[in-house]
Design a protein around this motif. Structure first.
Motif, mmCIF file in Angstrom:
data_model
loop_
_atom_site.group_PDB
_atom_site.id
_atom_site.type_symbol
_atom_site.label_atom_id
_atom_site.label_comp_id
_atom_site.label_asym_id
_atom_site.label_seq_id
_atom_site.Cartn_x
_atom_site.Cartn_y
_atom_site.Cartn_z
ATOM 1 N N PHE A 138 -52.594 73.283 -85.700
ATOM 2 C CA PHE A 138 -53.374 74.371 -86.129
ATOM 3 C C PHE A 138 -54.500 74.810 -85.250
ATOM 4 N N ARG A 230 -50.360 85.144 -101.958
ATOM 5 C CA ARG A 230 -50.488 83.854 -102.515
ATOM 6 C C ARG A 230 -51.829 83.365 -102.488
ATOM 7 N N CYS A 231 -53.092 83.852 -101.858
ATOM 8 C CA CYS A 231 -54.465 83.547 -101.895
ATOM 9 C C CYS A 231 -54.991 83.265 -103.405
ATOM 10 N N ILE A 232 -55.192 81.916 -103.478
ATOM 11 C CA ILE A 232 -56.008 82.068 -104.565
ATOM 12 C C ILE A 232 -57.503 82.053 -104.627
ATOM 13 N N SER A 316 -56.753 76.972 -91.767
ATOM 14 C CA SER A 316 -55.302 76.807 -92.178
ATOM 15 C C SER A 316 -54.980 75.174 -92.433
ATOM 16 N N ARG A 317 -55.529 74.306 -91.688
ATOM 17 C CA ARG A 317 -55.128 73.082 -91.901
ATOM 18 C C ARG A 317 -55.382 72.777 -93.454
ATOM 19 N N GLN A 318 -56.517 73.059 -94.098
ATOM 20 C CA GLN A 318 -56.685 72.752 -95.464
ATOM 21 C C GLN A 318 -56.241 73.638 -96.784
ATOM 22 N N PRO A 320 -55.002 75.320 -99.566
ATOM 23 C CA PRO A 320 -54.126 74.869 -100.526
ATOM 24 C C PRO A 320 -52.766 75.444 -100.729
ATOM 25 N N VAL A 321 -52.591 76.804 -100.246
ATOM 26 C CA VAL A 321 -51.538 77.403 -100.550
ATOM 27 C C VAL A 321 -50.851 77.841 -98.657
ATOM 28 N N ASP A 322 -51.233 77.129 -98.036
ATOM 29 C CA ASP A 322 -50.893 77.148 -96.592
ATOM 30 C C ASP A 322 -50.990 78.513 -96.201
ATOM 31 N N GLU A 327 -51.327 82.713 -89.279
ATOM 32 C CA GLU A 327 -50.099 83.404 -89.725
ATOM 33 C C GLU A 327 -50.465 84.843 -89.836
#
Ligand code: SF4
Ligand code: SF4
Ligand code: SF4
Ligand code: SF4
Lengths: 337, 276
Positions: A138, A230-232, A316-318, A320-322, A327
């Motif tokens: 990462f 997908r970002c929450i 990116s490391r943490q 929750p939806v990668d 990216e």
């Protein structure tokens, strides 16, 4: 010949610094989390992890900071400021990306309004960074004109010797020099081999990305929705980021007295830009993700000439939806400007 | 692998016949073990679908994204049993019409993935009833055991210490499929019911409010726990609340689309231990 701090002298150094009135901080790992925290002995340090979960920002810009106390009286309002803390500190073992993060935020907090809390803490702190000999998938400093041995933001840079024997000392600022005077006699001359720094492959071409971001037509590109679907909106990327610096000012108390506080805030939250009328100029999560990228790689460098990202990779490391900076910028670098 | 292929084929069938406008599943993430949510609208995207034991996150929360279901078209979604229970709760709380949801049910034991029979939430009621019969997890988790053994003071001290790390990012809320409120109580500021600061009081207020709002609604998917960037073991709070409502009211969250919310309904046989 170089000046070397051997590992077995570190405990002595800590004792000297503490005797000189400095609080010593560094990367510390518990069962649950790693962060920069105050330590007393060399054995308290965690030099094994790639980098602490929490960034160095916490030590300079805490999640919540009291600014003033107010009391509303019949004909007046009494206020009393909370002075910025006056605590001389040495942060030993900062990662170069975290130190660079501090330098990045210096430009903002020292800009038109001088943030005395940040500035005071910065002036009272000596940053001793250790060049990274380890990285993970990462890490992305090398994609951001930085490197595992960048000295930006550091007062002293240490280069690890092979076999964890110690560090080559490179003093970079007067503040760093002064702090190391206190331990000068514990340093030795030597020519021990330096451990190779971590390999961090470049992940995207930043200039290509920036050109795309600067093209106004791309502001409304479909790309934003696709990449962030997908970002929450959890905001933890911004809260762990060493360079994200947004805050909100809140009064907490009852009708007649209370405390005004400066609390972290994040552009990932829907509420961040919500108007009193109910209108929200950033109504969708994709508009918020676009803000995060635009701010870091377009608006901030436009104003301060430096990206608001030091490539630590925590976002990116943490996530929750990668998701993450890498990216998004990798994809942007493949788009037509 | 077999289930993955079977489901990819089924997704394509549904897309080809226009029976769904989108299927929410998983794809390969940025490391070998990570899977990330995928929104499938084309055959190419269907080929990216991955289904294996690393597909952990509960995707149900995406269904209540504003506007997604308002055109009355169907949406497919990959769900574990807990995910299916969240669909029942969302239906019971009038957040979605379960007939619009096509479920690709799956469960895992070890590295094995098995498909669950059925496509509509009600097809799985037998399965969910059988889960209810198993007493709520008195799990073999060492930490949970330790918490259970603590007296009130010790437990308070334990959670105070855990909550001291909370940074009030609200990732737990955002990741939770049951936290769908358009305006969370912590975001209400006229008046400001809950302090926004993450000092001891603010952190307690937040975590206790969330625990109460999830009582009898949490399905134990673990999304909050995994999302928390400071690793607070949030699963234990909600698991404990689930255990309490099960023991007091025989309530197991998400058994049906008509289940009444435990804290908003009553039964004359409810225990009244708190009325002196
Ligand atoms: S990118 Fe990830 S970490 Fe950031 S707000 Fe979105 S979901 Fe949360
Ligand atoms: S944006 Fe991500 S990689 Fe860049 S400094 Fe912030 S957390 Fe680190
Ligand atoms: S990315 Fe968002 S939270 Fe971070 S500094 Fe920029 S506007 Fe603030
Ligand atoms: S995710 Fe963790 S740190 Fe964030 S608000 Fe929830 S409990 Fe606090």
């Amino acid at each position: 010949m170089t000046r070397i701090l051997f590992s077995d002298k570190l405990d002595n150094c800590i004792a000297r610094w503490r005797a000189a009135g400095l609080t010593v901080f560094g990367p510390v790992k518990t069962d649950t989390l790693s962060s920069y925290a105050a330590i007393e002995h060399a054995s308290d340090f965690d030099f094994e992890s790639v980098l602490p979960d929490r960034s160095i920002k916490d030590l300079f810009f805490p999640q919540t900071e009291p600014m003033l106390r107010y009391t509303i009286k019949k004909r007046a309002i009494d206020t009393e400021d909370f002075a910025p803390p006056n605590d001389k500190r040495i942060i030993f073992g900062a990662r170069p990306c975290d130190a660079s993060g501090l330098a990045i935020d210096d430009s903002l907090f020292g800009w038109d309004y001088k943030d005395e809390y940040w500035i005071q803490r910065r002036n009272e702190s000596v940053i001793v960074s250790i060049a990274c000999t380890k990285a993970d998938d990462f890490c992305l400093c090398s994609s951001l004109n930085l490197a595992p041995d960048s000295s930006t933001g550091s007062d002293v840079l240490l280069r690890p010797l092979e076999n964890n024997k110690g560090w080559v000392v490179e003093e970079l600022t007067d503040r760093g020099h002064e702090a190391f005077l206190a331990i000068a006699e514990l340093l030795q001359d030597g020519s021990d081999p330096i451990a190779p720094i971590a390999a961090v492959p470049e992940k995207f071409d930043l200039d290509t990305c920036v050109a795309w971001l600067q093209n106004h037509d791309n502001f409304e590109s479909k790309f934003w929705k696709e990449i962030s679907m997908r970002c929450i909106g959890c905001g933890s990327c911004t809260y762990l980021c060493p360079t994200c610096h947004c805050f909100d000012i809140q009064d907490e108390g009852d009708t007649y007295s209370g405390i005004r506080r400066k609390n972290w805030d994040s552009c990932s939250f829907a509420l961040f830009t919500m108007h009193t009328s109910g209108h929200n100029p950033r109504a969708t999560q994709s508009a918020r993700w676009r803000q995060r990228i635009m701010h870091k790689f377009n608006y901030f460098p436009g104003k301060f000439n430096v990206n608001s990202c030091s490539g630590c990779g925590r976002c990116s490391r943490q996530c929750p939806v990668d998701m993450g900076i890498t990216e998004t910028l990798q994809k942007i670098s493949t788009l037509q400007p | 692998m077999i289930t993955q292929e079977k489901y990819r084929t089924r997704v394509k069938e549904l897309l080809a016949s226009n029976s769904v406008k989108m299927v929410i599943g998983y794809k390969q993430g940025s490391t070998a073990d990570r899977r990330r949510p995928l929104f499938v609208r084309s055959f190419e995207e269907a080929d990216e679908l991955v289904l294996d034991s690393n597909c952990i996150g509960n995707l149900a929360g995406y269904l209540v994204t504003e506007g997604l279901l308002s055109d009355e078209k169907r949406v497919g979604i990959f769900l574990r049993p807990e995910g299916i229970r969240s669909i029942n709760i969302l239906a019971a709380e009038s957040q979605l019409n379960p007939e619009q949801i096509i479920i690709f049910g799956f469960d895992t034991s070890g590295r094995e993935v098995k498909a669950l029979q059925g496509e509509q939430a009600e097809d799985f009621s037998g399965l969910i009833d059988s889960l209810k019969e198993k007493p709520p997890e008195k799990s073999s988790d060492a930490l949970l055991y330790r918490i259970d053994q603590m007296n009130t003071e010790e437990r308070f001290a334990f959670w105070k210490d855990e909550f001291s790390r909370c940074i009030k990012c609200y990732a737990c809320r955002q990741a939770c499929p049951m936290c769908y409120c358009r305006r969370c109580i912590v975001d209400s500021n006229q008046p400001q019911w809950i302090n926004t600061s993450s000092h001891t009081l603010g952190n307690f207020e937040w975590n206790i409010v969330r625990a109460f709002h999830l009582a009898g609604r949490c399905v134990g998917c673990g999304n909050c726990d995994r999302a928390c960037p400071v690793n607070i073991p949030l699963r234990f709070i909600n698991a404990r609340m689930a255990q309490e409502v099960f023991e007091s009211f025989d309530h197991y969250a998400g058994t049906s689309q008509t289940q009444e919310p435990v804290l908003a309904s009553f039964n004359k046989d409810d225990s009244e231990t708190f009325i002196l």
